[in-house]
Design a protein around this motif. Structure first.
Motif, PDB file in Angstrom:
ATOM      1  N   VAL A 276       0.839  -1.242   0.147  1.00 50.38           N
ATOM      2  CA  VAL A 276       0.042  -0.070  -0.052  1.00 50.38           C
ATOM      3  C   VAL A 276       0.820   1.211   0.019  1.00 50.38           C
ATOM      4  N   ALA A 277       0.361   2.500  -0.506  1.00 43.44           N
ATOM      5  CA  ALA A 277       0.998   3.678  -0.719  1.00 43.44           C
ATOM      6  C   ALA A 277       0.968   4.317   0.482  1.00 43.44           C
ATOM      7  N   ASP A 278       0.333   4.202   1.488  1.00 44.06           N
ATOM      8  CA  ASP A 278       0.260   4.625   2.862  1.00 44.06           C
ATOM      9  C   ASP A 278      -0.392   3.818   4.007  1.00 44.06           C
ATOM     10  N   ARG A 279      -0.598   4.149   5.056  1.00 45.14           N
ATOM     11  CA  ARG A 279      -1.106   3.399   6.203  1.00 45.14           C
ATOM     12  C   ARG A 279      -2.242   4.116   6.719  1.00 45.14           C
ATOM     13  N   SER A 280      -3.136   4.955   5.862  1.00 51.11           N
ATOM     14  CA  SER A 280      -4.132   5.628   6.417  1.00 51.11           C
ATOM     15  C   SER A 280      -5.408   4.792   6.336  1.00 51.11           C
ATOM     16  N   MET A 281      -6.446   5.352   7.136  1.00 48.06           N
ATOM     17  CA  MET A 281      -7.735   4.688   7.297  1.00 48.06           C
ATOM     18  C   MET A 281      -8.309   4.316   5.969  1.00 48.06           C
ATOM     19  N   GLN A 282      -8.277   5.447   5.061  1.00 51.53           N
ATOM     20  CA  GLN A 282      -8.874   5.147   3.711  1.00 51.53           C
ATOM     21  C   GLN A 282      -8.186   4.173   3.011  1.00 51.53           C
ATOM     22  N   THR A 283      -7.100   3.972   2.971  1.00 50.48           N
ATOM     23  CA  THR A 283      -6.410   2.878   2.065  1.00 50.48           C
ATOM     24  C   THR A 283      -6.541   1.335   2.785  1.00 50.48           C
ATOM     25  N   LEU A 284      -6.572   1.415   4.252  1.00 56.33           N
ATOM     26  CA  LEU A 284      -6.403   0.110   4.849  1.00 56.33           C
ATOM     27  C   LEU A 284      -7.920  -0.498   5.068  1.00 56.33           C
ATOM     28  N   GLU A 285      -8.955   0.444   5.167  1.00 49.20           N
ATOM     29  CA  GLU A 285     -10.211  -0.161   5.496  1.00 49.20           C
ATOM     30  C   GLU A 285     -10.740  -0.921   4.719  1.00 49.20           C
ATOM     31  N   PRO A 286     -10.732  -0.601   3.372  1.00 46.22           N
ATOM     32  CA  PRO A 286     -11.377  -1.426   2.250  1.00 46.22           C
ATOM     33  C   PRO A 286     -10.900  -2.726   2.228  1.00 46.22           C
ATOM     34  N   ILE A 287      -9.360  -2.777   2.267  1.00 44.96           N
ATOM     35  CA  ILE A 287      -8.662  -4.115   2.014  1.00 44.96           C
ATOM     36  C   ILE A 287      -8.979  -4.909   3.059  1.00 44.96           C
ATOM     37  N   LEU A 288      -9.147  -4.510   4.341  1.00 44.09           N
ATOM     38  CA  LEU A 288      -9.536  -5.183   5.462  1.00 44.09           C
ATOM     39  C   LEU A 288     -10.860  -5.768   5.336  1.00 44.09           C
ATOM     40  N   ARG A 289     -11.843  -5.064   4.839  1.00 41.38           N
ATOM     41  CA  ARG A 289     -13.292  -5.525   4.776  1.00 41.38           C
ATOM     42  C   ARG A 289     -13.170  -6.549   3.743  1.00 41.38           C
ATOM     43  N   GLU A 290     -12.550  -6.427   2.638  1.00 45.65           N
ATOM     44  CA  GLU A 290     -12.487  -7.107   1.715  1.00 45.65           C
ATOM     45  C   GLU A 290     -12.052  -8.735   1.980  1.00 45.65           C
ATOM     46  N   ASN A 291     -10.978  -8.674   2.706  1.00 46.52           N
ATOM     47  CA  ASN A 291     -10.244  -9.734   3.025  1.00 46.52           C
ATOM     48  C   ASN A 291     -10.469 -10.598   4.536  1.00 46.52           C
ATOM     49  N   VAL A 292     -11.190  -9.980   5.189  1.00 47.47           N
ATOM     50  CA  VAL A 292     -11.398 -10.551   6.476  1.00 47.47           C
ATOM     51  C   VAL A 292     -12.922 -10.543   6.952  1.00 47.47           C
ATOM     52  N   SER A 293     -13.494 -11.839   7.097  1.00 52.92           N
ATOM     53  CA  SER A 293     -14.726 -11.872   7.297  1.00 52.92           C
ATOM     54  C   SER A 293     -15.155 -11.321   8.579  1.00 52.92           C
ATOM     55  N   ALA A 294     -16.331 -10.523   8.731  1.00 46.76           N
ATOM     56  CA  ALA A 294     -17.002  -9.729   9.578  1.00 46.76           C
ATOM     57  C   ALA A 294     -17.084 -10.699  11.032  1.00 46.76           C
ATOM     58  N   ASP A 295     -16.897 -11.967  10.896  1.00 49.10           N
ATOM     59  CA  ASP A 295     -17.299 -12.692  12.211  1.00 49.10           C
ATOM     60  C   ASP A 295     -15.926 -13.150  12.795  1.00 49.10           C
ATOM     61  N   ALA A 296     -14.966 -12.568  12.193  1.00 47.21           N
ATOM     62  CA  ALA A 296     -13.563 -12.984  12.598  1.00 47.21           C
ATOM     63  C   ALA A 296     -13.317 -12.115  14.006  1.00 47.21           C
ATOM     64  N   VAL A 297     -12.104 -12.961  14.422  1.00 47.35           N
ATOM     65  CA  VAL A 297     -11.723 -12.392  15.926  1.00 47.35           C
ATOM     66  C   VAL A 297     -10.434 -11.548  15.417  1.00 47.35           C
ATOM     67  N   LEU A 298     -10.322 -10.380  15.619  1.00 47.75           N
ATOM     68  CA  LEU A 298      -9.166  -9.466  15.062  1.00 47.75           C
ATOM     69  C   LEU A 298      -8.085  -9.444  16.391  1.00 47.75           C
ATOM     70  N   TYR A 299      -6.806  -9.536  15.895  1.00 48.95           N
ATOM     71  CA  TYR A 299      -6.024  -9.255  16.649  1.00 48.95           C
ATOM     72  C   TYR A 299      -4.737  -7.910  16.138  1.00 48.95           C
ATOM     73  N   THR A 300      -4.762  -6.945  16.669  1.00 47.84           N
ATOM     74  CA  THR A 300      -3.816  -5.876  16.154  1.00 47.84           C
ATOM     75  C   THR A 300      -3.065  -5.434  17.167  1.00 47.84           C
ATOM     76  N   ASP A 301      -2.131  -4.316  16.939  1.00 41.76           N
ATOM     77  CA  ASP A 301      -1.723  -3.590  17.856  1.00 41.76           C
ATOM     78  C   ASP A 301      -2.359  -2.239  18.280  1.00 41.76           C
ATOM     79  N   GLU A 302      -1.837  -1.462  19.034  1.00 47.16           N
ATOM     80  CA  GLU A 302      -2.822  -0.447  19.803  1.00 47.16           C
ATOM     81  C   GLU A 302      -2.888   0.907  18.684  1.00 47.16           C
ATOM     82  N   ARG A 303      -2.341   0.869  17.606  1.00 45.64           N
ATOM     83  CA  ARG A 303      -2.373   2.041  16.854  1.00 45.64           C
ATOM     84  C   ARG A 303      -3.815   2.513  16.693  1.00 45.64           C
TER      85      ARG A 303
END
Ligand SMILES: [Zn+2]
Length: 325
Positions: free
Chosen positions: A201-228
């Protein structure tokens, strides 16, 4: 466990250079493999576009084609594949795919150049096309279950640990941060014990990451991230969201960790630094493809060489442009 005689999971059979030489001794053997894989399973009967029905075909020795016994129409097994416009012999292509399949940590175009005796430019182009078309994503089922998500700046990562080592002067620190943020990043999502998706990705903004996340991870998943901060909002789209507090120096709190995706990033970076002096952003995704592809097919139970080679048909769709006779 309960089923008597249920087969144990077998390790993928080793496919060695001896196997390769035996199965693909020359260009004809490679062409025949393509012919059977793409057109004629039995090596003789294929759908003839001109006759409009299955017909028997025979090999035309003088050309890289097979001809309909009835109407004489020519089918070219390399048409609409990455091999189509290449003057490099098929066997060298297959050899390149074999070499790419053999290493876990990557292989450079320089090594390919030495191994098969083509120019550096040709070697680079061959690997590029194989990574881009034969090792791109071949599954669009969203990731589910426990999914770790993280990003890493290409060539560096600003995290708590980086900040603590940053220059003390505020200006210099900001400068360092800006330098890293401006770099493209790899956005990675991985199922624990399962599949991975990784996007440059060109940057790490919400606009860039959100659609990719929605497209690739099912809504019933349990997500683990850092605290960003951005993950607080992104996490609301999923069944559960757990965050690790890297800042407090807690890197893995039981189940709450992102070690799987960090391990994947580590492999990519180690692999690339070992084989490539510098990878331009333009081609970074193709390198990432290779690592993700190998991760996703690590337990297929068949040799990686075959897994990659089978995708020539995909090259057929993505490279299809002026399809003709
Ligand atoms: Zn025909």
């Amino acid at each position: 466990m309960g089923m008597a005689g249920s087969p144990r999971k077998l390790k993928p059979e080793r496919y060695t250079i001896a196997n390769f030489h035996q199965e693909f001794p020359d260009d004809d053997a490679c062409l025949d493999w393509l012919w059977r894989h793409l057109h004629a399973e039995d090596g003789a009967t294929a759908d003839c576009p001109k006759c409009g029905k299955p017909r028997r075909f025979h090999r035309v020795k003088a050309r890289h084609s097979y001809s309909c016994d009835t109407c004489g129409y020519h089918l070219h097994p390399t048409a609409n594949t990455i091999f189509e416009k290449s003057t490099t012999p098929l066997r060298l292509w297959f050899h390149a795919i074999f070499l790419l399949s053999q290493t876990r940590c990557g292989i450079s175009a320089k090594q390919l150049q030495r191994e098969i005796g083509v120019t550096y430019k040709t070697a680079w182009r061959m690997f590029n096309l194989i990574r881009a078309h034969l090792m791109d994503e071949d599954d669009d089922e969203p990731l589910g279950g426990e999914v770790e998500v993280d990003e890493t700046a290409w060539g560096g990562k600003i995290r708590a640990s980086d900040r603590s080592r940053a220059p003390t002067s505020t200006e210099r620190r900001q400068e360092a941060m800006a330098r890293v943020s401006a770099r493209p990043s790899i956005f990675g999502m991985v199922e624990r014990g399962g599949r991975v998706r990784a996007r440059v990705v060109a940057d790490r903004s919400m606009q860039t990451l959100e659609p990719i996340l929605r497209e690739n991870v099912s809504a019933d998943a349990v997500l683990y991230t850092d605290e960003r901060a951005l993950y607080t909002r992104l996490g609301q789209n999923f069944a559960e969201h757990h965050r690790i507090k890297h800042k407090d120096g807690i890197y893995a709190d039981g189940h709450v960790h992102t070690q799987t995706i960090e391990g994947f990033f580590g492999n990519v970076k180690r692999g690339l630094s070992g084989v490539q002096h510098s990878v331009s952003v333009k081609w970074l995704q193709t390198y990432v493809n290779e690592f993700a592809f190998k991760h996703n097919h690590r337990a297929d139970g068949v040799p990686m060489f075959g897994v990659i080679l089978r995708n020539v048909r995909k090259g057929a769709t993505s490279a299809a442009s002026a399809a003709g006779s």
